[in-house]
Design a protein around this motif. Structure first.
Motif, PDB file in Angstrom:
ATOM      1  N   MET A  88       0.838  -1.195   0.000  1.00  0.00           N
ATOM      2  CA  MET A  88       0.000   0.000   0.000  1.00  0.00           C
ATOM      3  C   MET A  88       0.876   1.250   0.000  1.00  0.00           C
ATOM      4  O   MET A  88       1.841   1.332   0.753  1.00  0.00           O
ATOM      5  N   ASN A  89       0.532   2.196  -0.829  1.00  0.00           N
ATOM      6  CA  ASN A  89       1.199   3.489  -0.810  1.00  0.00           C
ATOM      7  C   ASN A  89       0.791   4.221   0.462  1.00  0.00           C
ATOM      8  O   ASN A  89      -0.384   4.268   0.799  1.00  0.00           O
ATOM      9  N   LYS A  90       1.772   4.793   1.131  1.00  0.00           N
ATOM     10  CA  LYS A  90       1.464   5.577   2.319  1.00  0.00           C
ATOM     11  C   LYS A  90       0.966   6.946   1.855  1.00  0.00           C
ATOM     12  O   LYS A  90       1.692   7.677   1.189  1.00  0.00           O
ATOM     13  N   PRO A  91      -0.290   7.298   2.189  1.00  0.00           N
ATOM     14  CA  PRO A  91      -0.813   8.585   1.717  1.00  0.00           C
ATOM     15  C   PRO A  91      -0.147   9.764   2.410  1.00  0.00           C
ATOM     16  O   PRO A  91       0.211   9.689   3.590  1.00  0.00           O
ATOM     17  N   THR A  92       0.013  10.843   1.657  1.00  0.00           N
ATOM     18  CA  THR A  92       0.498  12.090   2.232  1.00  0.00           C
ATOM     19  C   THR A  92      -0.621  12.680   3.081  1.00  0.00           C
ATOM     20  O   THR A  92      -1.764  12.204   3.052  1.00  0.00           O
ATOM     21  N   GLU A  93      -0.332  13.741   3.802  1.00  0.00           N
ATOM     22  CA  GLU A  93      -1.354  14.387   4.631  1.00  0.00           C
ATOM     23  C   GLU A  93      -2.528  14.871   3.776  1.00  0.00           C
ATOM     24  O   GLU A  93      -3.693  14.663   4.119  1.00  0.00           O
ATOM     25  N   ALA A  94      -2.228  15.488   2.635  1.00  0.00           N
ATOM     26  CA  ALA A  94      -3.282  15.990   1.748  1.00  0.00           C
ATOM     27  C   ALA A  94      -4.104  14.828   1.177  1.00  0.00           C
ATOM     28  O   ALA A  94      -5.332  14.911   1.079  1.00  0.00           O
ATOM     29  N   GLU A  95      -3.431  13.747   0.814  1.00  0.00           N
ATOM     30  CA  GLU A  95      -4.136  12.579   0.291  1.00  0.00           C
ATOM     31  C   GLU A  95      -5.028  11.959   1.360  1.00  0.00           C
ATOM     32  O   GLU A  95      -6.152  11.536   1.078  1.00  0.00           O
ATOM     33  N   LEU A  96      -4.544  11.930   2.586  1.00  0.00           N
ATOM     34  CA  LEU A  96      -5.327  11.375   3.694  1.00  0.00           C
ATOM     35  C   LEU A  96      -6.582  12.200   3.953  1.00  0.00           C
ATOM     36  O   LEU A  96      -7.651  11.647   4.230  1.00  0.00           O
ATOM     37  N   GLU A  97      -6.463  13.522   3.826  1.00  0.00           N
ATOM     38  CA  GLU A  97      -7.641  14.385   3.983  1.00  0.00           C
ATOM     39  C   GLU A  97      -8.694  14.051   2.924  1.00  0.00           C
ATOM     40  O   GLU A  97      -9.887  13.953   3.224  1.00  0.00           O
ATOM     41  N   ILE A  98      -8.247  13.849   1.699  1.00  0.00           N
ATOM     42  CA  ILE A  98      -9.164  13.508   0.604  1.00  0.00           C
ATOM     43  C   ILE A  98      -9.759  12.120   0.827  1.00  0.00           C
ATOM     44  O   ILE A  98     -10.965  11.923   0.675  1.00  0.00           O
ATOM     45  N   LEU A  99      -8.920  11.166   1.228  1.00  0.00           N
ATOM     46  CA  LEU A  99      -9.430   9.824   1.507  1.00  0.00           C
ATOM     47  C   LEU A  99     -10.488   9.850   2.608  1.00  0.00           C
ATOM     48  O   LEU A  99     -11.518   9.184   2.492  1.00  0.00           O
ATOM     49  N   SER A 100     -10.249  10.619   3.660  1.00  0.00           N
ATOM     50  CA  SER A 100     -11.220  10.645   4.765  1.00  0.00           C
ATOM     51  C   SER A 100     -12.567  11.197   4.300  1.00  0.00           C
ATOM     52  O   SER A 100     -13.619  10.724   4.739  1.00  0.00           O
ATOM     53  N   ILE A 101     -12.549  12.149   3.392  1.00  0.00           N
ATOM     54  CA  ILE A 101     -13.795  12.686   2.828  1.00  0.00           C
ATOM     55  C   ILE A 101     -14.483  11.606   1.992  1.00  0.00           C
ATOM     56  O   ILE A 101     -15.685  11.366   2.119  1.00  0.00           O
ATOM     57  N   LEU A 102     -13.719  10.933   1.146  1.00  0.00           N
ATOM     58  CA  LEU A 102     -14.300   9.910   0.276  1.00  0.00           C
ATOM     59  C   LEU A 102     -14.759   8.680   1.064  1.00  0.00           C
ATOM     60  O   LEU A 102     -15.739   8.036   0.686  1.00  0.00           O
ATOM     61  N   TRP A 103     -14.078   8.342   2.147  1.00  0.00           N
ATOM     62  CA  TRP A 103     -14.535   7.222   2.976  1.00  0.00           C
ATOM     63  C   TRP A 103     -15.922   7.530   3.544  1.00  0.00           C
ATOM     64  O   TRP A 103     -16.760   6.654   3.646  1.00  0.00           O
TER      65      TRP A 103
END
Length: 124
Positions: free
Chosen positions: A1-16
């Motif tokens: 798994m690619n470790k998400p950056t902080e910005a990517e994690l923010e986007i993932l949390s919205i999409l989750w």
């Protein structure tokens, strides 16, 4: 798994939470808490798609993105990494630091106690 950056994690949390969304919808959610440009959100989501973190439905004019990474697995991986790098592999140090910085409610403390009881019962 690619470790998400902080910005990517923010986007993932919205999409989750949303399940799927357009770039505009994600950007509007991000804009509620931070000052960021639409093109920045678009670029990050395109990169995340290229990395295999997001799927993109291109059936309509507006592309719809969905997370391909599992929330629990991502959280587990990030926590494991944090624990090993910042806390020398000690879950005790991580938990003490986390609880020491916050002021957990009685309900949260009860949930933590119940969780610890369950862990002890598994070992018995």
């Amino acid at each position: 798994m690619n470790k998400p950056t902080e910005a990517e994690l923010e986007i993932l949390s919205i999409l989750w939470k949303m399940g799927e969304a357009s770039v505009r919808q994600v950007h509007e959610k991000l804009a509620e808490t931070k000052d960021t440009g639409y093109t920045t959100t678009l670029k990050i989501m395109q990169i995340m798609h290229a990395k295999g973190m997001l799927s993109r439905n291109e059936q309509s004019r507006t592309h719809i993105y969905s997370p391909l990474t599992n929330q629990k697995e991502t959280q587990k991986s990030l926590l494991k990494n944090l624990m090993s790098t910042a806390f020398g592999g000690s879950s005790k140090s991580l938990v003490i630091q986390a609880l020491g910085e916050e002021n957990p409610s009685q309900e949260e403390l009860n949930e933590i106690r119940n969780f610890l009881d369950q862990l002890e019962n598994k070992k018995s």
